[in-house]
Design an enzyme around this catalytic site. Structure first.
Site, PDB file in Angstrom:
ATOM      1  N   ASP A 256       0.856  -1.264   0.078  1.00 40.37           N
ATOM      2  CA  ASP A 256      -0.091   0.107  -0.101  1.00 40.37           C
ATOM      3  C   ASP A 256       0.859   1.168   0.119  1.00 40.37           C
ATOM      4  O   ASP A 256       1.960   1.084   0.627  1.00 40.37           O
ATOM      5  CB  ASP A 256      -1.063   0.023   1.273  1.00 40.37           C
ATOM      6  CG  ASP A 256      -2.157   0.954   1.098  1.00 40.37           C
ATOM      7  OD1 ASP A 256      -3.215   0.479   0.406  1.00 40.37           O
ATOM      8  OD2 ASP A 256      -1.952   2.064   1.275  1.00 40.37           O
TER       9      ASP A 256
ATOM     10  N   CYS B 108     -15.244  -1.500  -5.179  1.00 42.26           N
ATOM     11  CA  CYS B 108     -16.626  -1.620  -4.394  1.00 42.26           C
ATOM     12  C   CYS B 108     -17.297  -0.547  -5.049  1.00 42.26           C
ATOM     13  O   CYS B 108     -18.127   0.049  -4.422  1.00 42.26           O
ATOM     14  CB  CYS B 108     -16.503  -1.669  -2.859  1.00 42.26           C
ATOM     15  SG  CYS B 108     -15.574  -0.082  -2.425  1.00 42.26           S
TER      16      CYS B 108
END
Length: 398
Positions: A248, A346
């Site tokens: 990340d 999402c």
């Protein structure tokens, strides 16, 4: 239901921070609940659920309320649910008949569904006739879904253990590691969570790691790992054999991954911050499987994060689409020839989903890839969060 002044005041103060100071709802609620340790489970549940619901229906509440006074907003919300208000001076000027009549005369979908006009227009344009039912579903409260940590316990054994403590669950069809709570409650205090027997993860989200077809012994990169929820699932599917590199750009998120892996009894996760282009180049063609669970608008998870719709804008969605394509172009180089890559969001918007995949496949970087299958998960059809999952294969070298 009887209202208590201290609980209503807590809700009003939280709404003030969220509406007027643009704070994140989950952080505000967490802070408010910590402010009074004497509140019991019912009080805490009332505060959290009321605040989330008022955030969800913010535009409609503001439209129906006679003023922007915070107690008027709360009172309007309360009357919208056919409840009776106590005779408090804070609620003077609120008339149930006026609010009811104004609601019955309303025929603006964006206000009725409590979303910005631009979002209603964008959703309608991209999803067509499915939009109205989808946004209506996303305005409903989400269920609490658990993902069983199969490294430590079977789904049936966990279900029985929770049942022994009067926590009823059911098994959703088509999700082999999922249990859904029959009744919403704070499950994080249960000993089974502290023992690492489960994580809270929506059923649609659980489809993502499964789509990678990761096997024990493989080298898997989760390139947008965040706090590591899908990395944990991958490690369990791999029976804690092989390696999962959790990456990340924000290193602080990966600290949570370490803690969660320890609680889950997982040893194969290696957190690795992305410090620049060199981090990606060093891993060129090193992964058997690559997960790109990219940043997105989050429109598929509005049931869990209702304040998202008030923080988004057409410009922010355009910006995140640029980031998505950049990640596809650059991070896809980490996959070995013959390997499988999953692109996931999402979001329910095609512009963030299949359009991005098509753009990638038409680019020079995407010429080596082929789309095996994709799944467009809508909340109205699944009963869970909205998601998009595309499975691509990198052609083997000749």
């Amino acid at each position: 239901m009887k209202l208590f002044p201290n609980l209503v005041r807590a809700v009003v103060e939280a709404i003030d921070e969220i509406f007027h100071q643009n704070r994140y709802a989950d952080k505000v609620i967490e802070k408010v609940l910590k402010s009074n340790p004497k509140w019991g489970a019912r009080d805490r549940g009332f505060i959290a659920e009321t605040v989330y619901d008022m955030v969800r229906w913010r535009r409609l509440i503001e439209y129906l309320s006679p003023s922007g006074d915070l107690y008027h907003l709360f009172g309007t919300y309360w009357l919208m649910h056919d409840r009776t208000l106590p005779d408090w001076r804070e609620f003077k000027g609120l008339h149930p008949d006026h609010i009811s009549r104004k609601y019955r005369q309303l025929d603006n979908r964006a206000i009725l569904q409590s979303i910005p006009d631009w979002l209603d227009e964008m959703g309608s344009k991209q999803l067509g006739e499915k939009w109205e039912k989808e946004i209506d579903t996303l305005n409903q409260q989400a269920e609490v879904v658990l993902r069983v940590n199969t490294l430590k316990i079977s789904r049936e054994d966990l279900r029985q253990r929770l049942a022994a403590d009067d926590i009823d669950t059911y098994l959703p069809r088509g999700y082999k590691d999922a249990l859904v709570l029959a009744k919403r409650q704070n499950i994080f205090q249960h000993p089974a969570f502290k023992e690492g027997l489960f994580e809270v993860q929506d059923a649609s989200s659980q489809k993502v790691a499964t789509a990678l077809d990761a096997e024990p012994g493989m080298r898997v990169i989760d390139a947008c790992a965040g706090a590591g929820g899908k990395s944990l699932h991958l490690a369990a599917l791999m029976e804690d054999k092989g390696r999962v590199i959790s990456m990340d750009t924000e290193a602080w998120k990966l600290q949570q991954t370490k803690l969660r892996a320890r609680r889950n009894g997982i040893s194969i996760i290696e957190p690795r911050p992305i410090e620049g282009t060199k981090t990606i180049k060093r891993l060129r063609e090193s992964a058997d499987r690559l997960l790109l669970d990219v940043p997105c608008s989050g429109l598929g998870v509005l049931r869990r994060n209702p304040d998202t719709k008030w923080k988004l804008s057409p410009e922010s969605i355009e910006k995140v689409q640029s980031i998505q394509q950049d990640i596809l172009q650059r991070y896809s180089t980490m996959l070995k020839p013959g390997g499988i890559m999953v692109y996931a969001t999402c979001s329910i918007l095609p512009s963030e989903n299949q359009d991005q995949v098509n753009t990638f496949l038409a680019s020079p970087a995407g010429k080596e890839f082929e789309l095996i299958e994709d799944e467009k998960v809508l909340a109205q059809e699944s009963g869970f969060d909205g998601f998009y999952i595309a499975k691509l294969k990198k052609r083997a070298s000749i």
